[in-house]
Enzyme design. Structure first.
Site, PDB file in Angstrom:
ATOM      1  N   ASP A  73     -14.723 -40.717  -7.572  1.00 48.19           N
ATOM      2  CA  ASP A  73     -13.969 -39.611  -7.004  1.00 48.19           C
ATOM      3  C   ASP A  73     -13.510 -40.314  -6.567  1.00 48.19           C
ATOM      4  O   ASP A  73     -11.762 -40.155  -5.986  1.00 48.19           O
ATOM      5  CB  ASP A  73     -14.837 -38.683  -6.459  1.00 48.19           C
ATOM      6  N   ASN A 146      -8.081 -35.930   0.724  1.00 48.16           N
ATOM      7  CA  ASN A 146      -9.387 -34.699   0.734  1.00 48.16           C
ATOM      8  C   ASN A 146      -8.858 -34.828   2.171  1.00 48.16           C
ATOM      9  O   ASN A 146      -9.294 -33.974   2.934  1.00 48.16           O
ATOM     10  CB  ASN A 146     -10.336 -35.948   0.534  1.00 48.16           C
ATOM     11  N   ASP A 176     -17.596 -38.096  18.452  1.00 49.48           N
ATOM     12  CA  ASP A 176     -17.634 -39.175  18.241  1.00 49.48           C
ATOM     13  C   ASP A 176     -16.119 -39.675  16.904  1.00 49.48           C
ATOM     14  O   ASP A 176     -15.588 -40.250  16.587  1.00 49.48           O
ATOM     15  CB  ASP A 176     -18.780 -39.605  16.687  1.00 49.48           C
ATOM     16  N   THR A 187     -14.823 -30.386   0.136  1.00 47.91           N
ATOM     17  CA  THR A 187     -16.562 -30.368  -0.193  1.00 47.91           C
ATOM     18  C   THR A 187     -16.850 -31.870   0.515  1.00 47.91           C
ATOM     19  O   THR A 187     -17.945 -32.402  -0.206  1.00 47.91           O
ATOM     20  CB  THR A 187     -16.502 -30.319  -1.456  1.00 47.91           C
ATOM     21  N   GLY A 188     -16.304 -32.820   1.548  1.00 48.49           N
ATOM     22  CA  GLY A 188     -16.372 -34.449   1.589  1.00 48.49           C
ATOM     23  C   GLY A 188     -17.156 -34.150   2.709  1.00 48.49           C
ATOM     24  O   GLY A 188     -17.996 -33.923   3.136  1.00 48.49           O
ATOM     25  N   TYR A 189     -16.643 -35.078   3.768  1.00 50.86           N
ATOM     26  CA  TYR A 189     -17.284 -35.203   4.248  1.00 50.86           C
ATOM     27  C   TYR A 189     -16.978 -34.739   5.467  1.00 50.86           C
ATOM     28  O   TYR A 189     -17.945 -34.144   6.756  1.00 50.86           O
ATOM     29  CB  TYR A 189     -16.041 -36.500   5.947  1.00 50.86           C
ATOM     30  N   SER A 190     -16.682 -33.501   5.773  1.00 52.95           N
ATOM     31  CA  SER A 190     -15.849 -32.518   6.552  1.00 52.95           C
ATOM     32  C   SER A 190     -17.666 -31.271   6.336  1.00 52.95           C
ATOM     33  O   SER A 190     -17.740 -31.179   7.182  1.00 52.95           O
ATOM     34  CB  SER A 190     -14.685 -31.311   6.400  1.00 52.95           C
ATOM     35  N   SER A 192     -20.375 -32.629   4.969  1.00 51.52           N
ATOM     36  CA  SER A 192     -21.304 -33.081   5.941  1.00 51.52           C
ATOM     37  C   SER A 192     -21.869 -32.620   7.126  1.00 51.52           C
ATOM     38  O   SER A 192     -22.557 -33.448   7.790  1.00 51.52           O
ATOM     39  CB  SER A 192     -21.397 -34.537   5.373  1.00 51.52           C
TER      40      SER A 192
END
Length: 291
Positions: A73, A146, A176, A187-190, A192
């Site tokens: 990805d 993304n 932070d 579906t990525g950093y957000s 998590s």
């Protein structure tokens, strides 16, 4: 048909699949080009490249019918940057791990190329986020598929992110950092950091704080017609901003505005692809994790 291959730091264990891909393209009589990064990678792997040309001034991205992103990805995110406003359709061949975006399994390369040649595919338009800053950043490549992120850089102290929607005050996030994700990036950093999933066709952004000081602060979904702006405070002189996998340091004097790009990324999806199937498979939905 003109096709360009793009890949970054290809691994040796995928050498047989790369050789297979190049051979299949040649057998279909497809005029094949390599990006500079892909050329460097196959030279390191000593791939017998058969007939190919390096993408350059004479034949640029605008003359390509398709781009084949060979990798994970992260490679596909970089491919979107390479394509930019040309909006050349992208085929993601997955040699990585997750495969949310690069959905063609390496074992299905032959079928994918045949379907591409025969026109048996659909194009899925994915919205991009673009950044306007009061000084040049990201070498003019100020867009991403993304997410956009503001993050603390070199101190353990939190930062304060005063956030505005269309000029109206939303909130001051003591955290932070802060993520603004597209539907693709949800579906990525957000995700998590506790953000919601948004289907690719939704016309929204999601604003997700990273480790907020106040536990009652939650992600919020806003229309993608919104202009999101920020003022940053903190003990550090520098902060980190990111677009997908690219990052740069700025100071608090830099003005930042975020909005939807006026062009999109077009991803090739073959028959049988289903977004919800991908979610279930990649997120292990429906599995009894106690076993």
């Amino acid at each position: 048909m003109n096709i360009v291959l793009h890949g970054i730091n290809l691994q040796k264990e995928f050498l047989p699949y790369i050789e297979q891909l190049i051979g299949i393209l040649s057998s279909h009589g497809i005029r094949t080009f390599f990006t500079e990064n892909f050329t460097k990678s196959i030279k390191k792997l000593q791939v017998p490249a058969r007939s190919f040309e390096i993408l350059g001034p004479e034949m640029g991205m605008g003359e390509m019918d398709f781009v084949l992103s060979v990798g994970g990805d992260g490679t596909l995110l970089d491919t979107v940057i390479q394509v930019g406003r040309q909006q050349t359709p992208i085929v993601g061949i997955n040699t990585g791990r997750m495969g949310f975006l690069a959905t063609v399994a390496k074992e299905n390369i032959q079928n994918a190329i045949r379907n591409l040649v025969e026109g048996e595919f659909a194009l899925e338009s994915r919205s991009l986020v673009t950044l306007e800053a009061s000084r040049p950043v990201f070498n003019g490549m100020n867009f991403g598929l993304n997410e956009f992120t503001i993050h603390k850089r070199d101190t353990s102290s939190m930062i304060i992110l005063h956030t505005y929607i269309d000029g109206q005050y939303l909130n001051s996030y003591w955290a932070d950092g802060l993520i603004v994700a597209t539907p693709t990036g949800s579906t990525g950093y957000s995700l998590s950091c506790g953000g919601p999933l948004i289907t690719p066709g939704a016309r929204n952004f999601v604003i997700t704080p990273v480790s907020p000081h106040n536990l009652n602060v939650r992600p919020i979904v806003v229309p993608d017609e919104s202009v999101i702006s920020f003022k940053i405070e903190g003990r550090s002189e520098k902060f980190l901003i990111s677009l997908d996998s690219r990052s740069t340091a700025i100071d608090a004097s830099v003005e930042l505005k975020l909005k939807k790009a006026d062009f999109s990324a077009r991803l090739v999806k073959f028959l049988g692809y289903n977004y919800f199937d991908t979610l279930r498979q990649k997120l292990n939905w429906g599995f009894d994790m106690r076993n």
